[in-house]
Motif scaffolding. Structure first.
Motif, mmCIF file in Angstrom:
data_model
loop_
_atom_site.group_PDB
_atom_site.id
_atom_site.type_symbol
_atom_site.label_atom_id
_atom_site.label_comp_id
_atom_site.label_asym_id
_atom_site.label_seq_id
_atom_site.Cartn_x
_atom_site.Cartn_y
_atom_site.Cartn_z
ATOM 1 N N ALA A 1 -11.560 5.305 3.223
ATOM 2 C CA ALA A 1 -11.427 4.093 3.849
ATOM 3 C C ALA A 1 -12.615 3.070 3.323
ATOM 4 C CB ALA A 1 -11.378 3.964 5.463
ATOM 5 N N TYR B 1 0.833 5.288 0.341
ATOM 6 C CA TYR B 1 0.115 6.703 0.402
ATOM 7 C C TYR B 1 0.920 7.423 -0.192
ATOM 8 C CZ TYR B 1 -2.851 4.339 4.360
ATOM 9 O OH TYR B 1 -3.675 3.807 4.909
ATOM 10 N N VAL C 1 0.815 -1.195 0.139
ATOM 11 C CA VAL C 1 0.062 -0.007 0.005
ATOM 12 C C VAL C 1 0.799 1.205 -0.066
ATOM 13 C CG1 VAL C 1 -1.608 1.377 1.159
ATOM 14 C CG2 VAL C 1 -1.887 -0.871 1.223
ATOM 15 N N TRP D 1 -8.246 9.053 -1.414
ATOM 16 C CA TRP D 1 -8.626 7.700 -0.809
ATOM 17 C C TRP D 1 -9.444 8.012 0.249
ATOM 18 C CZ3 TRP D 1 -7.409 5.632 4.067
ATOM 19 C CH2 TRP D 1 -7.822 4.112 4.110
ATOM 20 N N GLU E 1 -1.395 -0.901 -4.031
ATOM 21 C CA GLU E 1 -2.590 -0.080 -3.826
ATOM 22 C C GLU E 1 -2.253 1.144 -3.622
ATOM 23 O OE1 GLU E 1 -6.252 0.391 -0.777
ATOM 24 O OE2 GLU E 1 -5.207 -1.594 -0.676
ATOM 25 N N PRO F 1 -9.833 -1.018 -4.128
ATOM 26 C CA PRO F 1 -8.378 -0.600 -4.058
ATOM 27 C C PRO F 1 -8.238 0.016 -5.379
ATOM 28 C CG PRO F 1 -8.665 -2.802 -3.339
ATOM 29 C CD PRO F 1 -9.932 -2.499 -3.817
ATOM 30 N N ARG G 1 -3.040 5.174 -2.428
ATOM 31 C CA ARG G 1 -4.012 5.945 -1.587
ATOM 32 C C ARG G 1 -3.712 7.251 -1.658
ATOM 33 N NH1 ARG G 1 -4.729 1.826 3.755
ATOM 34 N NH2 ARG G 1 -5.905 0.149 2.441
ATOM 35 N N GLU G 2 -4.411 8.016 -2.536
ATOM 36 C CA GLU G 2 -3.970 9.532 -2.908
ATOM 37 C C GLU G 2 -4.554 10.131 -1.472
ATOM 38 O OE1 GLU G 2 -2.759 13.021 -5.096
ATOM 39 O OE2 GLU G 2 -2.442 10.778 -5.071
#
Length: 235
Positions: free
Chosen positions: A226, A27, A25, A224, A50, A230, A52-53
């Motif tokens: 929660a 970030y 993942v 992103w 994956e 994905p 996550r912006e």
């Protein structure tokens, strides 16, 4: 030159079929030069993560839980280990797979590349921040810091005297790690940057900014949330 082919489509198919994946993942924040260098190495390595912006003014709790320093990039390995520094993320990815030989330098070359990156992250970044954001530093003299930063760019200009990239005829980890910061410097005042006696540096930066690699790392993604599906990178 990086290939446009990626294994992303295969991973998308696995997700659609409900298969459990174990991938890193990342970030990230699109315009952050540290995150840009991390994404570059992931693209070059062929690994998939994956993505996550992050919205920096509203950081997700999951990022804060993983890394209290709360800056991007942050990579979480499938086993749960957290890598918090952009250069460490680059080396982590490239040591797993380095098809474009970004790390394939002789021992002296590796040492010189790491030293040049350290100069970028140290003295140059110090002056760049105060040039670009003088209001964040008690309204320091931004032009003075611009000129101090420029002295290091003359060093890069000299290093590019005989080769199109910093360490030879192909892009290496040093180019990918440093170019995002030179781009940030250039964009602070494009007219001034382009008026400077740095033809080789300007050509080097343009070559990188017009490359398929740059196109792939600068795709736009929504912030992103929660629980969302994905978002795979590269994609």
């Amino acid at each position: 030159m990086l290939s446009r082919k990626t294994p992303t489509a295969h991973f998308v198919q696995l997700i659609e079929e409900g298969a459990a994946l174990s991938i890193p993942v990342l970030y990230s924040f699109r315009r952050c030069p540290y995150a840009m260098r991390a994404r570059s190495a992931l693209v070059a390595s062929g690994l998939v993560c994956e993505l996550r912006e992050v919205v920096l003014r509203d950081k997700p709790q999951a990022l804060l839980d993983a890394s209290p320093k709360a800056t991007v990039p942050v990579l979480i390995e499938p086993g749960g280990a957290v890598i918090e520094q952009s250069l460490d993320i680059m080396l982590w990815a490239l040591r797993q797979n380095d098809p474009h030989a970004w790390l394939a330098l002789d021992p002296d070359g590796v040492s010189a590349a790491m030293d040049l990156i350290a100069q970028c992250d140290g003295q140059f970044k110090h002056h760049l921040d105060r040039y670009k954001y003088p209001q964040r530093y008690d309204d320091v003299d931004g032009r003075a810091h611009r000129d101090d930063a420029a002295s290091w760019l003359f060093q890069l200009e000299s290093q590019l005297a005989t080769t199109p990239f910093l360490f030879g005829d192909r892009l290496t980890v040093a180019d990918a790690a440093i170019a995002p910061f030179v781009r940030q410097f250039a964009h602070t005042d494009r007219d001034w940057f382009e008026s400077q006696p740095w033809p080789r540096l300007q050509a080097w930066l343009q070559r990188w900014a017009q490359s398929p690699l740059f196109e792939r790392i600068m795709g736009k993604y929504p912030p992103w949330v929660a629980g969302q599906a994905p978002v795979l990178f590269p994609g």
